[in-house]
Write a protein that holds these residues in place. Structure first.
Motif, PDB file in Angstrom:
ATOM      1  N   GLU A 134      13.229   5.506   5.914  1.00 17.83           N
ATOM      2  CA  GLU A 134      14.078   6.384   5.121  1.00 17.83           C
ATOM      3  C   GLU A 134      13.225   7.050   4.047  1.00 17.83           C
ATOM      4  O   GLU A 134      12.288   6.466   3.540  1.00 17.83           O
ATOM      5  N   GLY A 135      13.580   8.281   3.698  1.00 19.04           N
ATOM      6  CA  GLY A 135      12.778   9.012   2.724  1.00 19.04           C
ATOM      7  C   GLY A 135      11.577   9.639   3.382  1.00 19.04           C
ATOM      8  O   GLY A 135      11.646  10.097   4.530  1.00 19.04           O
ATOM      9  N   THR A 136      10.429   9.621   2.687  1.00 19.06           N
ATOM     10  CA  THR A 136       9.205  10.191   3.249  1.00 19.06           C
ATOM     11  C   THR A 136       8.262   9.077   3.696  1.00 19.06           C
ATOM     12  O   THR A 136       8.206   8.015   3.070  1.00 19.06           O
ATOM     13  N   PHE A 137       7.530   9.339   4.782  1.00 20.82           N
ATOM     14  CA  PHE A 137       6.570   8.355   5.277  1.00 20.82           C
ATOM     15  C   PHE A 137       5.495   8.097   4.223  1.00 20.82           C
ATOM     16  O   PHE A 137       5.032   6.969   4.046  1.00 20.82           O
ATOM     17  N   GLU A 138       5.113   9.149   3.506  1.00 21.40           N
ATOM     18  CA  GLU A 138       4.085   9.043   2.471  1.00 21.40           C
ATOM     19  C   GLU A 138       4.476   8.015   1.415  1.00 21.40           C
ATOM     20  O   GLU A 138       3.670   7.165   1.017  1.00 21.40           O
ATOM     21  N   ALA A 139       5.718   8.086   0.950  1.00 20.70           N
ATOM     22  CA  ALA A 139       6.190   7.168  -0.088  1.00 20.70           C
ATOM     23  C   ALA A 139       6.253   5.732   0.428  1.00 20.70           C
ATOM     24  O   ALA A 139       5.875   4.784  -0.273  1.00 20.70           O
ATOM     25  N   VAL A 140       6.720   5.568   1.663  1.00 21.02           N
ATOM     26  CA  VAL A 140       6.807   4.228   2.249  1.00 21.02           C
ATOM     27  C   VAL A 140       5.411   3.638   2.424  1.00 21.02           C
ATOM     28  O   VAL A 140       5.168   2.460   2.139  1.00 21.02           O
ATOM     29  N   LEU A 141       4.468   4.471   2.874  1.00 18.37           N
ATOM     30  CA  LEU A 141       3.091   4.015   3.084  1.00 18.37           C
ATOM     31  C   LEU A 141       2.444   3.627   1.756  1.00 18.37           C
ATOM     32  O   LEU A 141       1.729   2.618   1.678  1.00 18.37           O
ATOM     33  N   ASP A 142       2.687   4.398   0.715  1.00 20.44           N
ATOM     34  CA  ASP A 142       2.139   4.067  -0.605  1.00 20.44           C
ATOM     35  C   ASP A 142       2.639   2.712  -1.086  1.00 20.44           C
ATOM     36  O   ASP A 142       1.938   1.987  -1.792  1.00 20.44           O
ATOM     37  N   LYS A 143       3.859   2.365  -0.702  1.00 13.77           N
ATOM     38  CA  LYS A 143       4.450   1.098  -1.128  1.00 13.77           C
ATOM     39  C   LYS A 143       3.933  -0.082  -0.312  1.00 13.77           C
ATOM     40  O   LYS A 143       3.638  -1.157  -0.857  1.00 13.77           O
ATOM     41  N   LEU A 144       3.802   0.100   0.991  1.00 16.01           N
ATOM     42  CA  LEU A 144       3.504  -1.021   1.884  1.00 16.01           C
ATOM     43  C   LEU A 144       2.053  -1.103   2.342  1.00 16.01           C
ATOM     44  O   LEU A 144       1.573  -2.176   2.716  1.00 16.01           O
ATOM     45  N   GLY A 145       1.345   0.028   2.354  1.00 16.35           N
ATOM     46  CA  GLY A 145      -0.001   0.058   2.917  1.00 16.35           C
ATOM     47  C   GLY A 145      -1.082  -0.421   1.959  1.00 16.35           C
ATOM     48  O   GLY A 145      -0.886  -0.492   0.739  1.00 16.35           O
ATOM     49  N   GLU A 146      -2.239  -0.750   2.526  1.00 20.75           N
ATOM     50  CA  GLU A 146      -3.414  -1.148   1.745  1.00 20.75           C
ATOM     51  C   GLU A 146      -4.591  -0.241   2.090  1.00 20.75           C
ATOM     52  O   GLU A 146      -4.643   0.342   3.172  1.00 20.75           O
ATOM     53  N   MET A 147      -5.539  -0.135   1.160  1.00 24.60           N
ATOM     54  CA  MET A 147      -6.732   0.663   1.391  1.00 24.60           C
ATOM     55  C   MET A 147      -7.547   0.052   2.522  1.00 24.60           C
ATOM     56  O   MET A 147      -7.842  -1.137   2.507  1.00 24.60           O
ATOM     57  N   PRO A 148      -7.916   0.837   3.544  1.00 28.52           N
ATOM     58  CA  PRO A 148      -8.585   0.293   4.727  1.00 28.52           C
ATOM     59  C   PRO A 148     -10.102   0.188   4.570  1.00 28.52           C
ATOM     60  O   PRO A 148     -10.851   0.985   5.118  1.00 28.52           O
ATOM     61  N   LEU A 149     -10.560  -0.775   3.802  1.00 36.20           N
ATOM     62  CA  LEU A 149     -11.998  -0.940   3.632  1.00 36.20           C
ATOM     63  C   LEU A 149     -12.655  -1.374   4.941  1.00 36.20           C
ATOM     64  O   LEU A 149     -12.039  -2.092   5.734  1.00 36.20           O
ATOM     65  N   PRO A 150     -13.888  -0.927   5.189  1.00 37.77           N
ATOM     66  CA  PRO A 150     -14.595  -1.343   6.411  1.00 37.77           C
ATOM     67  C   PRO A 150     -14.748  -2.858   6.458  1.00 37.77           C
ATOM     68  O   PRO A 150     -14.790  -3.519   5.409  1.00 37.77           O
ATOM     69  N   PRO A 151     -14.847  -3.437   7.658  1.00 32.27           N
ATOM     70  CA  PRO A 151     -14.939  -4.904   7.780  1.00 32.27           C
ATOM     71  C   PRO A 151     -16.195  -5.485   7.149  1.00 32.27           C
ATOM     72  O   PRO A 151     -16.245  -6.682   6.861  1.00 32.27           O
ATOM     73  N   TYR A 152     -17.208  -4.639   6.923  1.00 32.48           N
ATOM     74  CA  TYR A 152     -18.453  -5.138   6.330  1.00 32.48           C
ATOM     75  C   TYR A 152     -18.295  -5.394   4.833  1.00 32.48           C
ATOM     76  O   TYR A 152     -19.126  -6.056   4.218  1.00 32.48           O
ATOM     77  N   ILE A 153     -17.228  -4.852   4.238  1.00 27.27           N
ATOM     78  CA  ILE A 153     -16.978  -5.064   2.820  1.00 27.27           C
ATOM     79  C   ILE A 153     -15.924  -6.155   2.692  1.00 27.27           C
ATOM     80  O   ILE A 153     -14.750  -5.955   3.008  1.00 27.27           O
ATOM     81  N   THR A 154     -16.362  -7.326   2.258  1.00 27.76           N
ATOM     82  CA  THR A 154     -15.480  -8.484   2.213  1.00 27.76           C
ATOM     83  C   THR A 154     -14.898  -8.717   0.828  1.00 27.76           C
ATOM     84  O   THR A 154     -13.974  -9.503   0.667  1.00 27.76           O
ATOM     85  N   LYS A 155     -15.423  -8.035  -0.172  1.00 33.20           N
ATOM     86  CA  LYS A 155     -14.936  -8.200  -1.536  1.00 33.20           C
ATOM     87  C   LYS A 155     -13.800  -7.219  -1.808  1.00 33.20           C
ATOM     88  O   LYS A 155     -13.915  -6.030  -1.511  1.00 33.20           O
ATOM     89  N   GLU A 156     -12.695  -7.711  -2.349  1.00 30.18           N
ATOM     90  CA  GLU A 156     -11.559  -6.844  -2.648  1.00 30.18           C
ATOM     91  C   GLU A 156     -11.873  -5.960  -3.849  1.00 30.18           C
ATOM     92  O   GLU A 156     -12.526  -6.387  -4.803  1.00 30.18           O
ATOM     93  N   LEU A 157     -11.378  -4.709  -3.807  1.00 32.82           N
ATOM     94  CA  LEU A 157     -11.574  -3.787  -4.926  1.00 32.82           C
ATOM     95  C   LEU A 157     -10.520  -4.025  -5.991  1.00 32.82           C
ATOM     96  O   LEU A 157      -9.351  -4.251  -5.679  1.00 32.82           O
TER      97      LEU A 157
END
Length: 340
Positions: A134-157
């Motif tokens: 419901e609403g916009t996909f952009e808004a839902v993604l901002d709420k539920l999604g995470e930044m997709p760091l490459p697998p070689y970066i194991t430290k959280e930002l």
């Protein structure tokens, strides 16, 4: 040409886990192709290599929080990495566990704010997912999604902005155009004050940029398509730069692939938008790019192959050998390279 020709020993500790602060204090290896000279600098000193009338071309794509964690109706956990929007609400994605996500499987994200249904398979082993929300996909993604760091970066930002360029504008990338992460607003202002044009183009970084090479000979590798846009204004500025005998500096392999996609044989840039699966490796003749700003990439990657096409394989491998010996930082948050 063999993929193993682009292999080198990379100690794991040289893969940078976080960006330099400030960004332009990272190291910069400068390669002069004509003189086959390699020297070490600090990235902010890159301003010294520009001349009035040159043009800096950068990729203004913005990384979306493309990694989603959900569960099947059975309760089994699922991870989804969004790559390319095929149409409104429909995405091509990488999924885990892939074998268990069959056609018709429904995946619930969050508290049901987002529900995805597997509609098909992709040619790269992923899935086509249709989302309900419901609403916009952009808004839902901002709420539920995470930044997709490459697998070689194991430290959280601690801040997601660290994985965005300071000029990121157009949402749509699954990964950052990492050569641009070195630039600060202050450094860009100094470059512009020197009489350099700064031009934005867009390539939404997806699987094509970081997909591993799984064949023995590079000619057998297929690149995944990525969406690009080049405006009339950008094309006009770049073409005028070339006409006046000045140089085009390309920020990163993504900007380079975009420019070379839209360039004619005589080096003119044509405005437009579309999809590119261009694969640049040694033997390729560059039409538009005069200088390349890039990072240090992983062994046997298409990115090392592009750099080798621009600088020459022998000189590139020599530079990478020195980079390892001198403890340069590699990959997304690593140090920079300027090839003239």
């Amino acid at each position: 040409m063999k993929v193993k020709d682009f292999d080198f020993e990379l100690p794991e500790e040289l893969i940078a886990q976080e960006p330099m602060e400030p960004r332009d204090e990272s190291r910069l290896m400068v390669i002069n192709r004509a003189e086959e000279r390699i020297e070490g600098k600090i990235f902010k000193e890159i301003v010294d290599y520009f001349q009035p009338g040159d043009t800096l071309v950068r990729n203004n794509t913005k990384v979306i929080p493309a990694r989603l964690f959900g569960q099947k109706e059975t309760g089994a956990k699922v991870e989804v990495l969004l790559l390319t929007q095929a149409e409104l609400g429909v995405w091509e994605a990488l999924v885990r566990p892939g074998r268990k996500l069959k056609l018709g499987t429904r995946v619930i994200f969050g508290n049901g704010e987002l529900v995805g249904e597997i509609k098909g398979r992709t040619d790269f082993g992923g899935r086509v997912i249709k989302f309900e929300y419901e609403g916009t996909f952009e808004a839902v993604l901002d709420k539920l999604g995470e930044m997709p760091l490459p697998p070689y970066i194991t430290k959280e930002l601690d801040k997601s902005e660290k994985y965005q360029t300071v000029y990121a504008k157009k949402r749509g990338a699954a990964a950052a155009p990492t050569a641009g992460l070195h630039f600060t607003d202050e450094l860009l202002a100094k470059i512009e004050a020197k009489g350099v044009n700064i031009v934005d183009i867009t390539l939404h970084v997806g699987l094509g940029t970081f997909r591993p090479v799984s064949v023995d000979t590079i000619e057998e590798h297929d690149m995944h398509s990525e969406y690009y846009e080049v405006s009339e204004e950008a094309a006009q500025i770049i073409n005028e730069t070339k006409k006046q005998g000045n140089r085009v500096f390309s920020v990163g392999t993504t900007s380079t692939r975009t420019l070379e996609t839209v360039a004619t044989k005589d080096g003119r840039i044509k405005a437009g938008k579309g999809w590119t699966d261009i694969f640049i490796y040694p033997g390729y003749e560059f039409k538009a790019v005069d200088a390349l700003i890039t990072n240090f990439h992983l062994p046997q990657s298409t990115l090392v192959m592009l750099v080798s096409a621009f600088a020459g394989q022998e000189l590139t491998m020599k530079a990478y050998e020195q980079a390892v010996e001198q403890n340069y930082r590699f990959y997304s948050f690593g140090d920079g390279m300027l090839i003239l």
